[in-house]
Design an enzyme around this catalytic site. Structure first.
Site, short mmCIF file in Angstrom:
data_model
loop_
_atom_site.label_atom_id
_atom_site.label_comp_id
_atom_site.label_asym_id
_atom_site.label_seq_id
_atom_site.Cartn_x
_atom_site.Cartn_y
_atom_site.Cartn_z
N HIS B 45 0.94 -1.11 0.30
CA HIS B 45 -0.30 0.14 -0.12
C HIS B 45 0.41 1.31 0.25
CE1 HIS B 45 -3.59 1.59 0.65
NE2 HIS B 45 -3.75 3.43 1.33
N HIS B 91 -10.71 2.39 -0.98
CA HIS B 91 -10.39 2.69 0.78
C HIS B 91 -11.43 0.94 1.01
CE1 HIS B 91 -10.10 4.34 4.62
NE2 HIS B 91 -8.99 4.01 4.65
#
Lengths: 229, 733
Positions: B45, B91
């Site tokens: 990430h 998200h």
């Protein structure tokens, strides 16, 4: 003419209201911070929409206890016109300036769309810019706009001409299909007893030009300013 | 002190090779806090370790690009000394576990990325993917995600002006929630994140730090399994009210010249913000963790550094400006704490309770993050399916009704009515059109904004699908009359350690690269979300693209609604009638097969530029591109939006069902007044643009000669009812 817009932490329609009032008055309103204890000399008080204090606890409950609200209540009692929109309506109600309650929308969801309304009771200052049988359009954007009052209060509001606006179809029919939030008697806005305070859920400041999709809100502010000035 | 065992290393998502690299960099074993920092900084990430090699191949420059990828968000010049700042971010994992908070904090995070750079957010968009409509979790997830997006954006007072939503079984176990924010700033007042000035104070502002979201970035870098529900505590909790205060306080401070650098605390919180600021500035930072405002007692350095509590910022101020800044944040009732200083050591030194708790070199940790050239295989091409290969349906009208009321095409009003899309008083084109248009406050300029991707195309042919996603964004911005300027990408894929998934990624990037180059449409920011898999099944490859375009005068804006009775209906572009991956095949025959419709990028550019030219001349009364469902659906959408029908007659060599339902690329339906036909045709001939006069607006039915006659009212009913009907059944929780 002078106007004051009250700004709370979490207000978010304060700029929109400032734009609308500036266009109607030709000069800017005063922006008054919630923590202030003095209101400047003013001919109109506007309480904007938003999420004052995040709407935590209960919509408008904390803002109603801000220092400036004591001054707002005092001025209103002295006859200064007050327009309280959306979260501003909730705040005015929590501050005891208007009767009733605004509950969560009947379908539990936030709703943002244009709504049509009819004028329920004449009040030259606030709705004198429209024809009596005109269907007017402002947008709503709220989660808690479901007007409620006990039977007695509701009867009094109706009998005393304190119901300002009702949700209606584009043809002007007041029915359940036109009610965006479950409000009793399709009530979209009310006046106080003296008729100098208007609280309403829809946002007139959002339809003030053709580019935005309509001008009924411009008529509202133009007339309000003219009738006060 | 905790001993660092192999198990602890593995729990932190580091491979044995990566841990060896940690030992090399430090020349010793890390303590637990340091290991935690390596773990999040080197997570997929934060480090982009699988994707970096390919992301670098995307075009990122144009004369109007002020800042490309690498900062909190990208920046473009929109003239008159103004800049638009935007980015889209995923998200996904948190939203699947806890849809309301996951989506809400996604919106909060992307808005922070934008106002960190000095911009006031003026519009939010989103790109959502859910599982099958009848999957037991879909309604719960859709309902929660939409409430969460609205809950955050509405409270912030930033309009959510549109987006896109798909439903497909490949997202049953991994929904996608991609949020985009566009902000407006003065071009000479952009704030960046490079720390500078030895001795300058490092300041923490915003919310207090709690134990929420610890290891969120690591979670977002792993696949899901049946125990993912247990990861709920790693999802952060949003407080949009605090973020609204943080926004106003930051903008107030930014109006002074007290800030040297600023960075929001997003994924990996204080760790990544401090390391990125130090690394970009080539400096060191010392932090005293005792001074970090904390929500609860007894937090360890490990927890403080890895917390993903929301609504926090880290800043470097000019010396002596602390009190001025403190007054602003205290006015807005926010925490403000000087927690450290900039040094020239190149090291991140953390102290707590009087002792050193971490001592790490900044550059090696940030720059020497692993970078992988993962093995990949090309997706096998599928055969083109021609119209003639598909049996003609008995009733074309029935097909159109079914498509208009299908999960992919049905109205999204149920969603966007839950978003405040008008606050700020500048929404000129509301949701439901090709692109939303937001006026640049106080001017006549407008920004056109859209998000698009067709994942089923990307799955069948990643290269074509990647190009199509970019082209569709460009097309939608063109259709409202704006000049497309730049895009942000949100790359959602499965597990990159599987060569076929990596092949999808590489292919999509190739297609995007081609389209960005030919359309002069650079990538200025983005985000990668990998490991979108549950129990080994990956999602459809989904490179969601968000684009921004500029129109000089909003009076020239077009919408898709049919307007005037008697206006001519024109088809611009060439129909090829390729039906592979069409919604027609999926909805009518249950087939998800074939090659996606091909995109001819050179023709795309020419046709789009021509349309924009006609819009600028003021002769176009409505415009809409052909996409999902084909020409018939395009016409139906224009009729429904305008509440008026049309008489259409097609002169085509294609079978009628192919002309109506093939999802031909690079085509638009446009309406004009009859008097303007000569002018429009003249330019088309001169510029070699395929243009066909296919009918006239009028009456209450959509009539297609030799094909169908349906009342606009009946189209509207099926189109508007699908989602309310789906969501009306109470979700039992």
């Amino acid at each position: 003419m002078k106007a004051a817009v009250i700004v709370f932490p979490g207000s978010n329609c304060d700029r929109d209201l400032k734009v609308a009032l500036t266009e109607a008055m030709g000069h800017e309103p005063a922006m008054v911070w919630h923590g202030d204890t003095d209101l400047p000399e003013t001919d109109l008080i506007a309480i904007p929409g938003g999420f004052s204090y995040g709407d935590y606890l209960r919509c408008g409950a904390m803002a109603a206890n801000s220092p400036i609200m004591r001054e707002v209540v005092k001025k209103a009692e002295a006859g200064v016109p007050v327009v309280a929109i959306c979260n501003g309506f909730q705040i005015a109600m929590e501050a005891g300036m208007l009767p009733g309650a605004l509950l969560r929308n009947a379908n539990q969801k936030f709703v943002c769309k244009d709504v049509d309304m009819v004028i329920a009771a004449e009040n030259e200052r606030f709705v004198g810019g429209y024809k009596a049988d005109q269907v007017i359009r402002f947008p709503v954007a709220h989660h808690d706009g479901n007007f409620y009052a006990d039977e007695e209060t509701l009867k009094e509001l109706e009998n005393e001409g304190q119901v300002a606006l009702r949700y209606a179809t584009i043809e002007g029919d007041v029915n359940e299909a036109a009610n965006p939030n479950g409000s009793l008697n399709n009530i979209a806005g009310i006046y106080n007893k003296a008729g100098n305070v208007l609280g309403l859920m829809p946002h007139p400041e959002r339809l003030i030009s053709d580019a935005l999709g309509g001008t009924d809100g411009k008529v509202f502010f133009d007339h309000l300013v003219q009738s006060i000035a | 002190m905790t001993e660092i065992t192999q198990e602890i290393v593995a729990e932190h998502g580091l491979t044995p090779d990566e841990y060896t690299r940690v030992l090399d960099i430090l020349g010793r074993e890390p303590n637990l806090t340091e290991l935690g920092i390596f773990s999040v900084m080197w997570s997929e990430h934060c480090s982009y370790k699988s994707s970096k090699k390919w992301l670098k191949t995307l075009p990122t420059e144009a004369p109007w690009v002020i800042c490309g990828p690498g900062e909190n968000a990208g920046v473009i010049d929109i003239g008159d000394g103004q800049a638009a700042i935007f980015k889209m971010e995923s998200h996904n994992h948190p939203s699947f576990i806890e849809p309301y908070q996951g989506a809400a904090t996604g919106v909060g995070g992307i808005m922070r990325d934008v106002f960190t750079m000095g911009a006031r957010p003026i519009a939010n968009m989103n790109a959502l993917r859910f599982g099958r409509p009848d999957h037991p979790k879909t309604r719960h997830l859709l309902s929660g995600v939409v409430s969460g997006i609205g809950g955050y954006g509405n409270c912030m007072g930033v309009p959510t002006v549109g987006g896109e939503t798909n439903f497909h079984a490949s997202y049953d176990g991994n929904i996608l929630v991609n949020a985009m924010t566009v902000g407006l700033a003065d071009a000479d007042k952009i704030f960046y994140s490079a720390a500078a000035g030895v001795g300058n104070p490092v300041v923490y502002v915003g919310s207090k730090t709690g134990r929420d979201g610890i290891h969120g970035a690591t979670m977002a870098s792993a696949e899901f399994d049946n125990d993912s529900e247990e990861k709920r505590p790693t999802v952060q909790v949003g407080d949009p009210f605090t973020e609204k205060l943080l926004l106003e306080a930051c903008l107030e401070l930014m109006a002074t010249d007290a800030i040297v650098a600023i960075q929001d605390m997003g994924a990996a919180g204080l760790t990544s913000s401090s390391f990125e600021m130090a690394d970009k500035g080539g400096v060191g930072i010392e932090l005293n963790l005792d001074l970090v405002p904390m929500r609860e007692d007894g937090m360890t350095p490990y927890e403080i550094m890895l917390s993903e509590s929301q609504e926090r910022m880290l800043m470097v101020l000019k010396p002596g400006r602390e009190e001025e800044a403190r007054r602003i944040f205290e006015k807005w009732e926010l925490d403000f704490s000087v927690i450290g200083k900039v040094t020239d050591t190149g090291r991140m030194i953390l102290t707590m309770h009087g002792g050193k708790v971490a001592d790490l070199p900044v550059a090696p940790l940030a720059d020497a993050a692993p970078e992988y050239d993962r093995p990949w295989v090309k997706t096998e091409p599928s055969a083109v399916i021609k119209g003639a290969d598909v049996t003609a349906p008995n009733d074309l009208g029935e097909v159109l009704l079914k498509l208009v009321g299908s999960s992919e095409i049905a109205s999204r009003k149920w969603i966007w009515e839950q978003y405040d899309h008008m606050v700020m008083g500048d929404t000129i084109q509301r949701p439901g059109g090709d692109a939303a248009v937001v006026r640049v406050h106080g001017t006549d300029k407008g920004l056109a904004i859209t998000t698009d991707c067709t994942p089923r195309y990307c799955y069948a042919d990643p290269v074509m699908g990647g190009a199509q996603a970019v082209a569709e964004v460009w097309r939608n911005i063109t259709a409202v009359g704006a000049k497309p300027l730049a895009i942000t990408d949100c790359m959602n894929f499965g597990n990159p350690q599987r060569p076929e998934i990596m092949g999808q990624f590489v292919g999509c990037i190739e297609g995007m690269r081609n389209a960005c180059t030919i359309l002069d449409f650079p990538v200025i920011s983005g985000n990668v979300s990998l490991y979108n898999e549950t129990n080994g099944t990956g999602i459809h490859p989904t490179p969601a693209i968000g684009g921004v375009g500029l129109m000089a005068n909003i009076d020239k804006m077009t919408t898709l609604a049919f307007k005037n009775e008697g206006d001519l209906v024109l088809l611009i572009g060439t129909q090829k009638g390729e039906m592979g991956q069409s919604l027609y095949l999926r909805e009518m025959e249950g087939r998800e097969e074939g090659a996606p419709p091909s995109v001819d990028l050179e023709a795309e550019r020419k046709i789009g530029d021509y349309l924009r030219e006609m819009i600028e001349k003021g002769v176009v009364t409505a415009a809409h591109d052909i996409s999902d469902g084909g020409l018939a659906v395009t016409l139906a959408e224009m009729a429904m939006a305008g509440n008026i029908g049309a008489d259409i007659s097609l002169d085509t060599d294609l079978p009628l069902h192919a002309a109506l339902f093939a999802e031909d690329q690079g085509c638009y339906v446009v309406t004009i007044r009859p008097d303007d036909f000569e002018l429009v045709e003249g330019f088309a001939l001169a510029e070699d643009i395929p243009l066909h006069n296919i009918g006239t607006i009028g009456h209450t039915d959509l009539k297609i000669d030799g094909g169908l006659t349906i009342s606009v009212e009946s189209l509207k009913q099926v189109h508007q009812n699908w989602m309310p009907d789906l969501m009306a059944v109470r979700v039992s929780e």
